[in-house]
Write a protein that holds these residues in place. Structure first.
Motif, PDB file in Angstrom:
ATOM      1  N   GLY A 129       0.812  -1.215   0.000  1.00 10.80           N
ATOM      2  CA  GLY A 129       0.000   0.000   0.000  1.00 10.80           C
ATOM      3  C   GLY A 129       0.847   1.268   0.000  1.00 10.80           C
ATOM      4  O   GLY A 129       0.371   2.346   0.377  1.00 10.80           O
ATOM      5  N   ASP A 130       2.106   1.144  -0.448  1.00  9.54           N
ATOM      6  CA  ASP A 130       3.044   2.279  -0.454  1.00  9.54           C
ATOM      7  C   ASP A 130       2.936   3.005  -1.797  1.00  9.54           C
ATOM      8  O   ASP A 130       3.816   2.913  -2.650  1.00  9.54           O
ATOM      9  CB  ASP A 130       4.468   1.752  -0.225  1.00  9.54           C
ATOM     10  N   PHE A 131       1.811   3.715  -1.995  1.00  6.44           N
ATOM     11  CA  PHE A 131       1.604   4.407  -3.266  1.00  6.44           C
ATOM     12  C   PHE A 131       2.472   5.670  -3.371  1.00  6.44           C
ATOM     13  O   PHE A 131       2.823   6.091  -4.478  1.00  6.44           O
ATOM     14  CB  PHE A 131       0.126   4.765  -3.422  1.00  6.44           C
ATOM     15  N   ILE A 132       2.830   6.244  -2.229  1.00 11.87           N
ATOM     16  CA  ILE A 132       3.768   7.383  -2.241  1.00 11.87           C
ATOM     17  C   ILE A 132       5.119   6.929  -2.761  1.00 11.87           C
ATOM     18  O   ILE A 132       5.772   7.622  -3.554  1.00 11.87           O
ATOM     19  CB  ILE A 132       3.895   7.986  -0.824  1.00 11.87           C
ATOM     20  N   LEU A 166       9.117   6.891  -7.305  1.00 11.83           N
ATOM     21  CA  LEU A 166       9.878   6.253  -8.385  1.00 11.83           C
ATOM     22  C   LEU A 166       9.721   7.017  -9.699  1.00 11.83           C
ATOM     23  O   LEU A 166      10.632   7.067 -10.522  1.00 11.83           O
ATOM     24  CB  LEU A 166       9.412   4.795  -8.568  1.00 11.83           C
ATOM     25  N   LEU A 167       8.563   7.663  -9.865  1.00 14.48           N
ATOM     26  CA  LEU A 167       8.310   8.413 -11.098  1.00 14.48           C
ATOM     27  C   LEU A 167       9.031   9.763 -11.128  1.00 14.48           C
ATOM     28  O   LEU A 167       9.178  10.375 -12.197  1.00 14.48           O
ATOM     29  CB  LEU A 167       6.801   8.652 -11.267  1.00 14.48           C
ATOM     30  N   LYS A 168       9.459  10.202  -9.949  1.00 18.15           N
ATOM     31  CA  LYS A 168      10.094  11.514  -9.855  1.00 18.15           C
ATOM     32  C   LYS A 168      11.563  11.480 -10.254  1.00 18.15           C
ATOM     33  O   LYS A 168      12.214  12.523 -10.338  1.00 18.15           O
ATOM     34  CB  LYS A 168       9.953  12.070  -8.447  1.00 18.15           C
ATOM     35  N   LEU A 169      12.060  10.274 -10.459  1.00 17.65           N
ATOM     36  CA  LEU A 169      13.447  10.172 -10.918  1.00 17.65           C
ATOM     37  C   LEU A 169      13.561  10.770 -12.315  1.00 17.65           C
ATOM     38  O   LEU A 169      12.617  10.740 -13.108  1.00 17.65           O
ATOM     39  CB  LEU A 169      13.893   8.700 -10.919  1.00 17.65           C
TER      40      LEU A 169
END
Length: 858
Positions: free
Chosen positions: A757-760, A765-768
């Motif tokens: 449930g770690d959607f943050i 990961l997308l902010k890389l």
């Protein structure tokens, strides 16, 4: 012709049809013998009444009388069985045409067959030592069900008797003790008081107890015999269909009632009770009263007397359709009902054409002038044809062979006075042949009384009657009857051959020649049952010769398996190219191989069968397919024999995966690796090396984390568990050692974070700065599953390499306008109509229409 034995009854006559001198020896007085007639009315079971034996009433032969015997109607002994007379008999009954059953008061059952010498003894109904309350008072067998009344006034039933799986009786109802039941009968629904199957019970208090639908108790108080006790020796006698009922009291008072009580009861007058022997039904309307020298028939106001030689000892009578059969200690007599026309025609006082023709035939040599005069009269009046037809009819109703022959000769004499082509010789021949066959049936050595009318009636059920003849070893008669009825004779030939196999006076060669010389006369005969019987009697060589004569492989191969000719069966099944037949042989071979594991004597044969199966191409492949599913060890042995190393390697991997201990797994993987190395199969060899390396790495990880579940999982499973447990350092090292690609690692990471449930963390990961090695699809799928449509839409628009994917995902998250833009941009115009329909949004429809109009202008 003798008409002295014709007895008038209503508008018809009874005439004596047959008479035998009984071949049995009755050492006991006839009155002390119990008789039961089989349902087909051709066999008699005889048992001395145990009560008479225990009371020493009369003289007895200890050896002869302590047996139950089965006889033909001429008294010829068929079977003899010992019977324990220390028991009290409750019931003697035929439960089918071939099986007679005795039921004792303590619940013991003995079953005897007319076809073999082996009786059966089912378990007692109420256990080995039943209580006095379970003593059986009365029984009745009705439509394959045995109904039982016990001393505690309780009714039970045993369904499908005596072939039931359990002999524990099923309780029906308990009658209150105020009604002490002494006898009962079952009334069918058509004629019962309630319209359902009812039990009518004789009550020793007087009257009748009716158990409606076998559930509800009703007492008939106002009954004409209500205050006469219906005691222990009283009984009910049903008519053939159960329409009427006779109640016989202890004092031999008898009353007739309708089973549905639609009319008042009437008393049946028994003239001389000292000489009275029996009361019985003929159909549903006529009652027979048997005395020591006559039978009186009663039907309403009509009656007649059928006389027979005086028998002081006793009489046993029963009806068979429209016949009355009478058995005494010395004689068997059959009286057949015939129409009055026959009697009138053959009376000397009549001058019917048939009588005249018969008279002309008798006088043809004594008084030729008178004979010619009669014939001239018949020709002038055109009555020859009628005379012949009636004489043929009378011949068909006559069972005296001498009279039959005279009548047929008279017919043949008369046919010469007919115009050419008017006499039906085929019909004459048919009647003649049938009468000759009937005479053989009626002979005392066979003793199956049959009339011409009855023979024609039985043709509708020809298979059953022929089967009964076969089982009673009357094979020649059965064959003649099959020919007349145009029935198939194969079964008769087969049963005849099987019966001859028991004769060990002939060796196998002679027996084969004797049997085959007859069997080949019937080309359609099957040799399978004969081969089976030969094998069962210990004549295997004879069985092989017979089975080789069988033409149908679908019958031949199973029989070869039965007689253990497995290799021949295998060759024939392969020749047939029928997988079902081949598999039948394979199943048997597998069974033999398994038995050989515990029986060393079978080892050599099983090995030979095993190798033979694997050397034949078709059976080899089917054998491998089968044992791969059911016997892993034998499959491995087969692959070793065939030297299929690669398949052995695959099987070794499967075994390794099934092992629970790590050292065993590693051992099997090493074996598989060596096999692939010897085959120079680099792909599988590297796979085994990688698998062994994985297990070693997992052991180290399990030791470091204390989590033993890491062992024996896949690479992906191991990475998932490490990521889920936040063991990031170990993840990098493990992925590097196992050469896991970044794209796969990212997919596993996303899956693990989704599970937590770690959607943050997923968003981070997308902010890389770099594009994820896994692409955006794993992220999109997660966001869509959890309804993060805004984030999903942003990522979908970035997946420009797969426009169809973009369109379908945008439609899924109901971003219809964006989906339309993608479709138009990528020229996916066919998708737009369905999109507009699914959206049900006016703005989307206007957008699409405007966009398409603009494109059309261009």
């Amino acid at each position: 012709m003798d008409l002295d034995n014709w007895v008038p009854f209503k508008s018809e006559f009874y005439k004596i049809a047959l008479r035998y001198t009984m071949n049995w020896k009755l050492e006991t007085e006839f009155k002390n013998v119990l008789f039961a007639i089989s349902p087909n009315k051709y066999l008699i079971a005889k048992l001395v009444n145990p009560d008479a034996l225990s009371n020493n009433s009369g003289s007895f032969d200890i050896l002869v009388d302590r047996q139950i015997t089965i006889h033909t109607l001429s008294g010829r002994l068929l079977r003899r069985y010992e019977w324990d007379f220390t028991r009290k008999l409750a019931y003697l009954i035929w439960t089918d045409d071939d099986t007679v059953t005795t039921i004792c008061r303590n619940g013991e059952i003995d079953v005897f067959s007319a076809n073999d010498d082996k009786p059966s003894f089912p378990p007692p109904m109420f256990g080995i030592s039943p209580s006095s309350n379970n003593e059986i008072i009365a029984c009745e067998f009705n439509e394959k069900t045995l109904y039982i009344l016990t001393a505690e006034n309780k009714f039970y039933c045993l369904r499908n008797f005596p072939n039931c799986h359990s002999f524990v009786p099923e309780p029906i109802i308990t009658v209150p003790k105020q009604y002490q039941i002494s006898c009962f009968t079952i009334i069918p629904p058509l004629y019962s008081y309630s319209g359902f199957s009812d039990i009518y019970c004789g009550c020793s208090n007087g009257g009748i107890v009716i158990i409606e639908e076998m559930k509800y108790i009703k007492f008939v108080e106002k009954f004409p015999i209500s205050y006469d006790k219906i005691g222990s020796s009283a009984k009910f006698i049903k008519s053939s269909a159960g329409k009427k009922l006779i109640v016989v009291l202890d004092n031999l008072e008898a009353f007739l009632i309708n089973s549905n009580f639609s009319d008042s009861a009437s008393k049946i007058e028994i003239e001389n009770k000292a000489k009275f022997k029996q009361i019985f039904w003929i159909g549903d309307e006529t009652i027979g009263l048997a005395y020591s020298n006559r039978v009186i028939l009663l039907n309403g106001d009509s009656n007649c007397v059928i006389p027979f030689p005086n028998s002081q000892e006793g009489v046993f009578c029963y009806s068979f359709y429209d016949e009355i059969r009478i058995i005494t200690g010395d004689l068997f007599m059959s009286w057949e009902k015939v129409g009055s026309v026959l009697y009138n025609s053959l009376s000397k006082k009549q001058t019917l054409p048939s009588t005249l023709l018969y008279s002309a035939y008798e006088k043809r040599e004594i008084d030729k002038f008178e004979s010619d005069k009669i014939i001239s009269h018949l020709i002038n009046t055109d009555e020859v044809s009628d005379a012949i037809e009636f004489l043929l009819q009378f011949a068909c109703s006559e069972v005296n062979s001498i009279i039959q022959e005279k009548l047929l000769k008279a017919v043949w004499y008369g046919k010469s006075f007919l115009a050419s082509g008017t006499f039906n010789e085929e019909r004459y021949s048919t009647i003649s042949d049938r009468l000759k066959l009937i005479n053989k049936f009626n002979d005392e050595t066979v003793a199956i009384p049959v009339t011409y009318k009855r023979l024609n009636y039985m043709q509708s059920n020809s298979d059953d009657f022929i089967k009964k003849l076969v089982y009673s070893n009357n094979h020649l008669l059965a064959l003649e009857l099959a020919k007349i009825w145009k029935a198939r004779p194969e079964r008769i030939f087969e049963e005849w051959a099987c019966s001859k196999l028991q004769n060990l006076a002939f060796d196998d060669d002679d027996m084969y020649e004797i049997l085959y010389s007859k069997l080949k006369l019937c080309p359609s005969v099957s040799y399978i049952n004969i081969a089976k019987s030969s094998y069962d009697y210990g004549r295997k060589d004879l069985a092989k010769r017979f089975v080789n004569n069988e033409k149908k492989l679908s019958r031949k191969i199973p029989m070869l398996i039965y007689i253990n000719e497995i290799l021949q069966a295998l060759d024939l099944s392969i020749e047939s190219k029928d997988p079902d037949l081949i598999y039948q042989v394979i199943f048997k071979i597998h069974e033999i191989i398994n038995k050989a594991k515990s029986d060393p004597e079978l080892l050599e044969n099983s090995n030979y069968l095993f190798e033979s199966t694997l050397t034949k191409s078709i059976s080899k492949e089917l054998f491998l397919i089968y044992i791969k599913q059911v016997d892993e060890d034998l499959y491995y042995k087969s692959l070793t024999f065939l030297k299929r190393q690669e398949e052995i390697g695959h099987l070794t991997i499967i075994k390794a995966l099934k092992m629970k201990r790590l050292n065993q797994k590693i051992t099997y993987f090493n074996v598989a690796k060596d096999i692939y190395a010897s085959l120079k199969n680099k792909f599988y060899e590297k796979a085994m090396i990688r698998q062994i390396q994985l297990i070693d790495e997992q052991k180290l990880l399990a030791k470091a984390t204390g989590d033993s579940s890491l062992v024996c999982t896949s690479i992906s499973g191991t990475l998932f568990q490490l990521i889920y447990g936040d063991e990031h350092a170990m993840v990098k090292k493990f992925a590097k050692r196992m050469k896991v690609k970044d794209g796969l690692l990212w997919c596993i990471t996303i899956k693990a974070k989704e599970s937590k449930g770690d959607f943050i963390g997923i968003e981070n990961l997308l902010k890389l700065k770099k594009k994820p090695p896994s692409g955006f699809k794993p992220f999109i799928n997660v966001f869509v599953r959890h309804n993060y449509y805004r984030l999903a839409e942003e990522l979908i628009m970035k997946e420009t390499k797969d426009p169809f994917y973009q369109f379908s995902m945008l439609e899924r998250i109901k971003s219809y306008t964006k989906a339309a833009e993608v479709a138009i941009k990528n020229k996916l115009y066919d998708l737009l109509p369905e999109l507009v329909e699914n959206s049900k949004d006016r703005e989307v429809e206007v957008f699409v229409n405007n966009a398409m109009a603009l494109l059309n202008k261009k």
